[in-house]
Design a protein around this motif. Sequence first.
Motif, mmCIF file in Angstrom:
data_model
loop_
_atom_site.group_PDB
_atom_site.id
_atom_site.type_symbol
_atom_site.label_atom_id
_atom_site.label_comp_id
_atom_site.label_asym_id
_atom_site.label_seq_id
_atom_site.Cartn_x
_atom_site.Cartn_y
_atom_site.Cartn_z
ATOM 1 N N ARG A 6 0.808 -1.232 0.000
ATOM 2 C CA ARG A 6 0.000 0.000 0.000
ATOM 3 C C ARG A 6 0.836 1.275 0.000
ATOM 4 N NH1 ARG A 6 -2.894 -3.181 3.976
ATOM 5 N NH2 ARG A 6 -1.722 -2.103 5.614
ATOM 6 N N VAL A 7 2.144 1.168 0.244
ATOM 7 C CA VAL A 7 3.001 2.357 0.321
ATOM 8 C C VAL A 7 3.043 3.048 -1.036
ATOM 9 C CG1 VAL A 7 5.330 3.212 0.750
ATOM 10 C CG2 VAL A 7 4.384 1.365 2.167
ATOM 11 N N GLU A 8 2.723 4.352 -1.061
ATOM 12 C CA GLU A 8 2.698 5.091 -2.320
ATOM 13 C C GLU A 8 4.107 5.406 -2.818
ATOM 14 O OE1 GLU A 8 0.235 8.526 -2.079
ATOM 15 O OE2 GLU A 8 -1.605 7.390 -1.692
ATOM 16 N N VAL A 9 4.251 5.442 -4.127
ATOM 17 C CA VAL A 9 5.515 5.769 -4.781
ATOM 18 C C VAL A 9 5.421 7.190 -5.310
ATOM 19 C CG1 VAL A 9 7.021 5.240 -6.725
ATOM 20 C CG2 VAL A 9 6.042 3.383 -5.362
ATOM 21 N N ALA A 10 6.274 8.070 -4.799
ATOM 22 C CA ALA A 10 6.191 9.483 -5.172
ATOM 23 C C ALA A 10 6.805 9.766 -6.543
ATOM 24 C CB ALA A 10 6.891 10.333 -4.102
ATOM 25 N N ALA B 226 9.199 0.323 -1.156
ATOM 26 C CA ALA B 226 8.491 0.781 0.043
ATOM 27 C C ALA B 226 9.416 1.492 1.022
ATOM 28 C CB ALA B 226 7.830 -0.417 0.728
ATOM 29 N N ALA B 227 10.708 1.142 0.977
ATOM 30 C CA ALA B 227 11.662 1.707 1.930
ATOM 31 C C ALA B 227 12.162 3.095 1.522
ATOM 32 C CB ALA B 227 12.840 0.757 2.091
ATOM 33 N N LEU B 228 11.908 3.507 0.288
ATOM 34 C CA LEU B 228 12.394 4.813 -0.163
ATOM 35 C C LEU B 228 11.631 5.963 0.508
ATOM 36 C CD1 LEU B 228 12.994 4.346 -3.982
ATOM 37 C CD2 LEU B 228 14.692 4.747 -2.203
#
Length: 380
Positions: free
Chosen positions: A304-308, A378-380
């Motif tokens: 679910r983590v969004e990628v900017a 997700a870790a970025l």
Amino acid sequence: MTIAAPLPPLTLRHATLDDLVDVLRAQHARKIDVIVPAERLRAVGTHLELAGTEPLVSEDGVTATAGRYLPTAHCDQDIATKLGIPAPYLRRTREEHPRLYEANINGWLQADPHRRFLFRALAGNGRTGIGRALLSNSYKVIDNLDVLMAALAGIKDSGVAVQIDGADLTERRMFLRVACEQIQAYAPDLVTGYRSPFSGADAAAHPVVFAGFLLANSETGDGAFTITPRLTLQVCRNGMTINRDVMREIHLGGRMDDGIVRWSADTLAKTMALVTARARDAVRTFLDVGYVRAKIAELSREARVEVAEPDKTIAFVATKLSFTKDQQQLILQHFIKGGAITAGGVMHAVTSAAQVLGDAEKAFELESRGVEAMHLAAAL
């Protein structure tokens, strides 16, 4: 005996189970395994030549093992590794200067003439066969056909209905994708915003994940027999392999004496019984709705983590995972088509891109990094 039938293919991609079995049987009929000292092995041009090795006697007749064999690219890699020759250099000599190819191999073979190897090959239509691998004489032979039959027996014994989701064969490995559509779970958080890059279907309307696993084996020294859990998305058949739960059987055994390799019926039966048991264990462990739900929950937390910044994120993931420029571009295309601007979208882009690669080895390597790609994004 001269085998008149055409040489079987060494590779298959997106094959059926029947196609895979047919090719493996054709290869098995031509199989030659010889423990040979370096003094009986030499390069002649771009071929390897065995001299003074005993013939193979079987129920089908007598097959000469002495003669010339054209090494595959994988076999060339083995030769380079065993003799301490840089592989890129050896490939170049084969392509551009066969006399240097011959001189380098023969020079290092002659440096230790009593060193022993297991040479795996296929008999040709005459005296020229195919050299498949040059291995240690302590390598335990676990053939693809035997592994496949034993694994299928284990699956049948379990009583669980499965589907074969495709098979691949390369010079290095065999892959069989097994899915169980009756063991499924919903994964809406795993596919938020995602649509199939192949059909455009909205995954949110069909957020179903099937249980399954990937069976892999190498009979040419490139890795152990493994069974890795693999979840499959219904909407696009993307496969997510859970590498940390892999079941593994390493191909190591006792050193073998010179001559034709002959495994006793008892030894083969024990080895295949182990493979059958591993397959039953895989069915019991991986084809379980509780296992599937637990893995979906683990994956969904990061999916679910969004990628900017998608371009930069995929470039970063590609660099960390050593993807090629072409693979990076393909993943970006699939990411855009997939429409999910999330870490999960990155994973789906990697696994869907793997499906369209023509090279089964590269496809396997790409798909196996899909979950890791999501972790990085997700870790970025």
